[in-house]
Enzyme design. Structure first.
Site, short mmCIF file in Angstrom:
data_model
loop_
_atom_site.label_atom_id
_atom_site.label_comp_id
_atom_site.label_asym_id
_atom_site.label_seq_id
_atom_site.Cartn_x
_atom_site.Cartn_y
_atom_site.Cartn_z
N THR A 165 54.98 62.03 53.17
CA THR A 165 54.98 60.66 52.67
C THR A 165 54.47 60.54 51.25
O THR A 165 54.92 59.69 50.49
CB THR A 165 54.13 59.76 53.59
OG1 THR A 165 54.38 60.11 54.94
CG2 THR A 165 54.44 58.31 53.38
N ASP A 224 47.47 62.25 48.48
CA ASP A 224 47.92 61.82 49.81
C ASP A 224 48.26 60.34 49.76
O ASP A 224 47.84 59.62 48.84
CB ASP A 224 46.83 62.08 50.86
CG ASP A 224 47.42 62.28 52.25
OD1 ASP A 224 48.61 62.01 52.44
OD2 ASP A 224 46.67 62.69 53.16
N ASP A 225 49.01 59.88 50.76
CA ASP A 225 49.35 58.45 50.79
C ASP A 225 48.15 57.59 51.10
O ASP A 225 48.01 56.49 50.59
CB ASP A 225 50.47 58.19 51.81
CG ASP A 225 50.16 58.79 53.17
OD1 ASP A 225 49.31 58.24 53.89
OD2 ASP A 225 50.75 59.82 53.51
N CYS A 232 55.96 50.32 66.06
CA CYS A 232 57.05 50.90 66.84
C CYS A 232 58.35 50.67 66.08
O CYS A 232 58.38 49.99 65.06
CB CYS A 232 57.13 50.26 68.22
SG CYS A 232 55.62 50.38 69.20
N ASN A 274 57.66 45.16 68.52
CA ASN A 274 56.87 45.98 67.59
C ASN A 274 55.72 45.13 67.07
O ASN A 274 55.94 44.07 66.51
CB ASN A 274 57.74 46.44 66.43
CG ASN A 274 56.92 47.07 65.31
OD1 ASN A 274 55.90 47.72 65.56
ND2 ASN A 274 57.36 46.90 64.08
N GLY A 275 54.49 45.62 67.26
CA GLY A 275 53.33 44.89 66.75
C GLY A 275 52.27 44.70 67.80
O GLY A 275 52.28 45.33 68.86
N TYR A 289 52.77 54.10 53.99
CA TYR A 289 52.87 55.23 54.91
C TYR A 289 54.02 55.14 55.91
O TYR A 289 54.79 56.08 56.08
CB TYR A 289 51.55 55.38 55.68
CG TYR A 289 51.56 56.44 56.75
CD1 TYR A 289 51.48 57.79 56.43
CD2 TYR A 289 51.64 56.10 58.10
CE1 TYR A 289 51.48 58.77 57.42
CE2 TYR A 289 51.65 57.07 59.09
CZ TYR A 289 51.57 58.40 58.75
OH TYR A 289 51.58 59.37 59.72
#
Length: 555
Positions: free
Chosen positions: A329, A391-392, A2, A104-105, A283
């Site tokens: 990305t 791609d990432d 987040c 966040n987490g 990412y």
């Protein structure tokens, strides 16, 4: 994963709401499910949160209510809990001083904490581990109730939170009448940094912000000071309480940060070891951010060089006619990969910028449906060519499979697929929605089998050691990382196969779909609500969309 932000302004007549809105807009890539802001003015909290993007959740009428010089914000990407707006953050409790918190987490000892919280006589209103963290912080801070709250009390509480709460998390909280608190788990898995600026108000002083990524500082006109260290707590008292806080803290064991005035920090863990999440660099983070001293853009350039070397170790670059990135990305790594391979770089996919990031969409069906709405091909860049797609990462393989087919439909003769990250073979338990091995295309498959599954002519992955070295080249001081989704090694040391099995049962796509259906039914009845406490600690006002509203939670 987040986005969180906290802002405290020196001018008590000013309002932090617009700065928080702008900061959340800069962090929108970290979570598109829900958004929320809580501010504080004259001993009262004001909050607005709902499902949706930042620009949609906050209208002019909402911003007018979000008054006060201090506030916190959150944009949500759900992994634990549900997508219900009842779990949108910031969360609130009126005990012991009035606390609003954004997180966040993910915590990994949720059941243990839930039992402890219930035994302490506190109530959990949601399945969110953020609510558990809020309850633990409130309980520890409550031990200081009845006396003037100073930095020592804040640091003592956070010390015990870090001991009790295991996992990867970054937290920003407001304690009513006292100030802004921010801290990071003892491994520093989830990012957090802070910055300052000279207050534009007539009274001078210093404004402060804490945020998930340094890009916030650039966007809102603050100077980045540094990252919050793993296990470190920062306490920024309100202007009215600054003198009292200084008197209460004493001089021992505290240090003021070099740049700001009235900002107190302490290392609150005796076992802190910096192990930032590698997937942030691959990412999640914006390329214009700096995480733990490593510029993300530079790290991704280095990933491109390492990927090219990996390709050259097994393939002849002459096989490749053109290198095409998967936007957005992977662009940074792809352009450097093409340079190192000495092959042309072209833009072959055009992105619809009004479609959300497919990796963080809830549910495999939604992710798959959105790929072709999100991207379209420039056929001339594919027709008759051997194309290397960069791609990432390759996680579930849903997007990759569609992209390979799109390249073939556009006329590519051969399609080679490469990943700037190693194979994702293991669940992530620290805040990224990779909950189960069975959803991962690389789990139990060789590169040849993955290529066959994707429909590609061959697949090439980054090497884990080279990925870590690429980030270290951006900041040589970084020694360890959380690479659990690649290596299966979990830095917190508490993850067992039994835990992963329980996680799979709770968070696979089918289980989350059921939770989402239940949460929609649960919030079908709502009304405008004003939740006040006993008149001592302040209250919270929550405004919502015209169709209905929810009240702030008071665990």
């Amino acid at each position: 994963m987040c986005g969180i932000v906290g802002i405290l302004l020196a001018d008590e007549t000013s309002h932090a709401n617009q700065l928080i809105f702008d900061a959340l807009t800069a962090l929108q890539h970290r979570g598109q499910d829900a958004a929320g802001i809580t501010t504080c003015s004259n001993g009262r909290f004001f909050a607005r949160k709902d499902n949706g993007l930042v620009k949609d959740v906050f209208q002019a009428k909402d911003m007018l209510l979000l008054t006060g010089p201090v506030g916190i914000g959150h944009c949500r990407y759900p992994t634990a809990g549900t997508s219900s707006c009842t779990e949108a953050q910031p969360l609130y409790t009126n005990y012991p001083f009035g606390i609003s918190l954004a997180h966040n987490g993910n915590l990994t000892n949720v059941e243990e904490l839930r039992r402890a919280v219930m035994s302490e006589g506190r109530h959990c209103n949601t399945d969110s581990d953020s609510e558990l963290l809020l309850n633990v912080f409130a309980e520890e801070l409550g031990r200081a109730r009845g006396r003037a709250l100073g930095p020592e009390d804040i640091f003592h509480a956070v010390t015990h939170v870090l001991r009790r709460c295991v996992g990867g998390y970054a937290v920003v909280a407001m304690v009513n009448g006292h100030g802004l608190v921010a801290f990071r788990d003892r491994w520093g898995i989830r990012p957090l940094c802070f910055g300052t600026r000279a207050s534009p108000g007539d009274g001078g002083g210093t404004d402060y912000t804490v945020a998930s990524e340094s890009v916030v500082m650039d966007m809102v006109g603050f100077d980045l000071v540094r990252d919050v260290a793993p296990g470190e707590c920062i306490f920024i008292p309100l202007a009215a309480g600054a003198a009292a806080a200084t008197a209460a803290c004493g001089t021992a064991a505290l240090r003021a940060a070099a740049a700001p005035r009235h900002l107190y920090t302490r290392q609150c863990s005796d076992a802190a070891v910096l192990s930032p999440c590698l997937f942030e660099y691959v990412y999640f983070a914006r390329p214009d951010s700096i995480l733990d001293g490593a510029p993300v853009y530079e790290a991704r350039l280095e990933m491109g060089v390492a990927l090219a070397q990996r390709i050259l170790a097994t393939r002849d670059a002459a096989e490749i006619d053109v290198v095409i990135p998967i936007p957005d990305t992977a662009r940074t790594s792809a352009v450097q990969c093409a340079y190192a391979l000495n092959r042309p770089y072209r833009e072959g996919f055009i992105k619809n910028r009004y479609i959300a990031r497919t990796f963080i969409m809830p549910g495999q069906a939604a992710r798959k449906k959105t790929v072709r709405l999100k991207l379209n091909t420039i056929r001339s860049e594919f027709r008759g060519k051997n194309v290397l797609l960069v791609d990432d990462s390759i996680v579930r393989g849903t997007t990759s499979m569609e992209l390979v087919q799109m390249a073939r439909d556009a006329g590519a003769r051969k399609v080679f697929f490469s990943s700037a990250a190693p194979p994702v073979r293991h669940p992530n338990v620290y805040g990224i929605d990779i909950p189960t091995k069975t959803e991962l295309v690389a789990h139990g498959r060789t590169e040849e089998e993955i290529a066959q599954w994707l429909g590609a002519d061959w697949v090439c992955y980054q090497d884990l050691a080279e990925l870590e070295q690429a980030v270290r080249r951006a900041n040589p001081r970084l020694q360890g990382f959380d690479s659990s989704c690649f290596s299966g090694l979990y830095v917190t040391g508490d993850i067992t196969e039994a835990y992963l099995s329980e996680l799979h049962a709770a968070r696979n796509d089918l289980a989350l779909a059921r939770k989402r259906a239940d949460s929609v039914a649960a919030v079908s009845i709502s009304s405008h609500t004003r939740c006040d406490d006993d008149g001592v600690n302040g209250g919270i006002v929550t405004t919502t969309a015209d169709s209905g509203s929810e009240g702030g939670t008071s665990p």
